[in-house]
Design a protein around this motif. Sequence first.
Motif: not given
Length: 384
Positions: A81-82, A72-74, A177, A76-79, A180
């Motif tokens: 690090e995530n 979910q974090t990835l 997208t 919402n914020n595709k970086t 994800t």
Amino acid sequence: MKQLKYSAVAIALISTLAACGGSGSDDTTTPPTDNKFEFAATEMITNLTDDVIVSGYSALAIKGDELLQATQTLVNNKTQENLLAAQDAWKAARQPWEQGESHIFGPVDSLSIDPHLDSWPLNTADLTSVLANNTGGFNADTIKGWNDDIQGFHTMEYLLFGDGVADNEKVVADLTTTETEYLMGLAEVFLSYTKTLDDAWQISHDGQTGSNAYGEFVKNPGTEWNNIYASQVGVIEELVNGMIAIVDEVGNGKIADPFGTSAATADTSLVESQYSWNSLTDFSDNIIGVRNVYQGELTGASDKQGIVDFVMAADVTLAARVGSEIDDAIIKIQAIKGSNNMPFRQAIADADGRVNIQTAIDALSKLQASLTDDVLPLLKNWKV
């Protein structure tokens, strides 16, 4: 520590027998011809059920939730690090699952949790088609209706790590997208199945109101309501056969199939967890799972009864030998990577890697023979 303790007991026993004299001894005591032995199994069975199997599946459900949160974090914020955090969460969930393959019976089989979570090989052709053509979204109910070979561990692995050919370090810019969105749905389905498995062992084995937890069937064999296990003999036989099955699968399937008969016949397409390069960790975790059942504890847990205690009641020397063979098989699998940390998919085509692989196969074969030929037959001599 446990292995050292039993090895010491075995050594002490052998030393005592030697001190009593061999062929030249004056001891005229007639050795017993009855090799029957006694062992109270209730504590061991209860411990293995609660502290190994149920604890492992509970850990899997927790890791499934953590994987969902990381996904979910990835989303919402595709970086980068995530993405790395999601990859780590996938590996963390993989560990209790692979260790749990040493006891892959009960609800994991009857509820088809195994194929839902861990079908291999991945159907990359259908996966590519789904990603390109699906217009209905990737909600959990939709994904559950699709074939097992485009969901579960290895679909998530492919999307998170890439194809694994050159490396296992996917760049977040290459994560589309659509991928994800599919990952999010897959993680929801994954958590659902891990919770179902955990609940089946602790609440209801078939998900029906009023039915017993599968753990209760294992811990209470022979009761009038138990239509699965008629006796403790059946329970221990199930546990030992589970150990034998995964040792056989790792040595003669997971490792031997892609290994082939020569470097020329090695087949990387058969390597499980090839996208993440997590194969050797999978294999060693499988045998660590065998050690968990044998010792009666997850790594680092308190010292409680396991199959080793049953074996010790019959033959202390055998108990120590099997424990050593389990440890040796784990060490030999981990040594396949060599000094340059080579992934298994590369080791099968490397000269030194193939030597290490054959050594591991031999160690697994030796362990399988001991479990099959020496441990399993003890059930016939047990005074229940």
